[in-house]
Design an enzyme around this catalytic site. Structure first.
Site, PDB file in Angstrom:
ATOM      1  CG  ASN A  19      -1.707   1.237   1.419  1.00 60.06           C
ATOM      2  OD1 ASN A  19      -1.764   2.070   0.510  1.00 60.06           O
ATOM      3  ND2 ASN A  19      -2.348   1.386   2.575  1.00 60.06           N
ATOM      4  CD1 TRP A  20       3.548   1.111  -2.946  1.00 57.81           C
ATOM      5  CD2 TRP A  20       3.367   2.248  -4.872  1.00 57.81           C
ATOM      6  NE1 TRP A  20       4.218   0.399  -3.914  1.00 57.81           N
ATOM      7  CE2 TRP A  20       4.125   1.070  -5.105  1.00 57.81           C
ATOM      8  CE3 TRP A  20       3.129   3.110  -5.958  1.00 57.81           C
ATOM      9  CZ2 TRP A  20       4.638   0.749  -6.370  1.00 57.81           C
ATOM     10  CZ3 TRP A  20       3.642   2.786  -7.213  1.00 57.81           C
ATOM     11  CH2 TRP A  20       4.385   1.628  -7.415  1.00 57.81           C
ATOM     12  CE  LYS A  21      -0.183   3.211   4.912  1.00 55.93           C
ATOM     13  NZ  LYS A  21      -0.033   3.329   6.366  1.00 55.93           N
ATOM     14  N   GLY A  65       2.745   2.538  10.797  1.00 59.14           N
ATOM     15  CA  GLY A  65       3.660   3.660  10.578  1.00 59.14           C
ATOM     16  C   GLY A  65       4.421   4.078  11.826  1.00 59.14           C
ATOM     17  CG  HIS A  73      -5.832   1.836   5.509  1.00 57.01           C
ATOM     18  ND1 HIS A  73      -5.360   2.779   6.399  1.00 57.01           N
ATOM     19  CD2 HIS A  73      -4.802   0.991   5.271  1.00 57.01           C
ATOM     20  CE1 HIS A  73      -4.103   2.513   6.671  1.00 57.01           C
ATOM     21  NE2 HIS A  73      -3.730   1.432   6.000  1.00 57.01           N
ATOM     22  CD  GLU A 124      -3.264  -2.399   7.581  1.00 55.09           C
ATOM     23  OE1 GLU A 124      -2.137  -2.556   7.125  1.00 55.09           O
ATOM     24  OE2 GLU A 124      -3.971  -1.430   7.321  1.00 55.09           O
ATOM     25  N   GLY A 171       2.926  -1.023   4.295  1.00 61.48           N
ATOM     26  CA  GLY A 171       2.944   0.396   3.979  1.00 61.48           C
ATOM     27  C   GLY A 171       4.351   0.853   3.637  1.00 61.48           C
ATOM     28  N   GLY A 172       5.007   1.522   4.596  1.00 59.09           N
ATOM     29  CA  GLY A 172       6.314   2.142   4.365  1.00 59.09           C
ATOM     30  C   GLY A 172       7.327   1.250   3.661  1.00 59.09           C
ATOM     31  CB  SER A 224       5.614  -1.503  11.992  1.00 56.34           C
ATOM     32  OG  SER A 224       5.217  -0.154  12.195  1.00 56.34           O
ATOM     33  CD  GLU A 279      -2.851   5.536   6.902  1.00 56.32           C
ATOM     34  OE1 GLU A 279      -2.912   5.565   5.659  1.00 56.32           O
ATOM     35  OE2 GLU A 279      -1.859   5.073   7.511  1.00 56.32           O
TER      36      GLU A 279
END
Ligand code: 13P
Length: 260
Positions: free
Chosen positions: A14-16, A178, A100, A172, A238-239, A217, A102
């Site tokens: 997930n590149w956000k 993150g 998600h 999640e 993610g990251g 993470s 967010e």
């Protein structure tokens, strides 16, 4: 009751809201040759909307699937600024993230909205990836299972069990997203087992086949331990999905699941 041994693990990046045309091309140039040699793992990438078509072209000769990070509750019509599931399917998406944390926390998506998006995704021919998870306060007050069950029930009540298991579930924990603070493999497995048992209370065989991903993470150095847990069927990253070598190492860690 555990995951079915025949099921492929799934790793989704997930590149956000990150990337650019040049950065995406560079990332894929480094990533695709490495992950093309992996077997026994399915990989998907979810770039931001403006890059979906270009990334679709770059993925054309690979086995990597395309996913979107969000979709409208509606299929088509006068909804300025929205993106419909049918359009996502049309440009080659296979997956779409739904609910998600967010989106729930920053854009006010409640359980009803998430359930509608899940149903619309299926209607459009997409595989919804339903994200669930508790905040730190909820965990500390012992509410983790209740929160996750309520988030699952909202979708179950809207679409029914047969449609729910056409999707993928991603656990999640909000406190691990993150933050660099990963759930321990034991903490993650405990919630995954709870989700699997909740599914099994509706239908045993379908529960074993449903993929339950862990996100929060996940890094190259903790992926293997997480993915080897009996009820973890891959990850939502993610990251670390923005770095070709890290993401490739995570995908590689999902390749072989020891049978237990
Ligand atoms: P991080 O891997 O950056 O913690 O993000 C997890 C996530 O939110 C994936 O959807």
């Amino acid at each position: 009751m555990q995951t079915s041994p025949n099921k492929k693990q799934l790793v989704i990046g997930n590149w956000k809201m990150n990337g650019s045309s040049a950065a995406n091309a560079g990332l894929l140039r480094s990533l695709l040759p490495v992950i093309s040699s992996l077997e026994g793992v399915e990989v998907a990438l979810c770039p931001p909307f403006p890059y979906l078509s270009t990334v679709a072209d770059l993925l054309d000769d690979s086995d990597v699937a395309l996913g979107a990070q969000n979709l409208s509750t509606e299929l088509t019509g006068a909804y300025t600024g929205e993106v419909g599931g049918t359009m996502l399917r049309d440009i080659g998406c296979r997956f779409v993230l739904v609910g998600h944390s967010e989106r729930r926390a920053l854009y006010g998506e409640d359980d009803a909205c998430v359930a509608k998006k899940f149903a619309t995704a299926l209607q459009a021919g997409l595989i919804p990836v339903l994200c669930v998870g508790e905040t730190l306060v909820q965990r500390q007050s012992g509410e983790t299972q209740a929160i996750v069950t309520a988030q699952l029930n909202a979708v179950l009540n809207a679409v029914g069990f047969n449609d729910l298991v056409k999707g993928v579930i991603a656990y999640e924990p909000v406190w691990a997203i993150g933050t660099g603070e990963t759930a321990t493999p034991e903490q993650a497995q405990a919630v995954h087992r709870h989700i699997r048992q909740w599914l099994a209370s509706q239908h045993r065989a379908a529960a074993a086949d449903c993929r339950i991903l862990y996100g929060g993470s996940v890094k190259a150095d903790n992926a293997e331990q997480l993915f080897s847990q009996p009820d973890i069927d891959g990850g939502l990253i993610g990251g670390a999905s923005l770095d070709a070598m890290s993401f490739a190492a995570i995908c590689s860690a999902a390749q072989v699941k020891p049978t237990s």
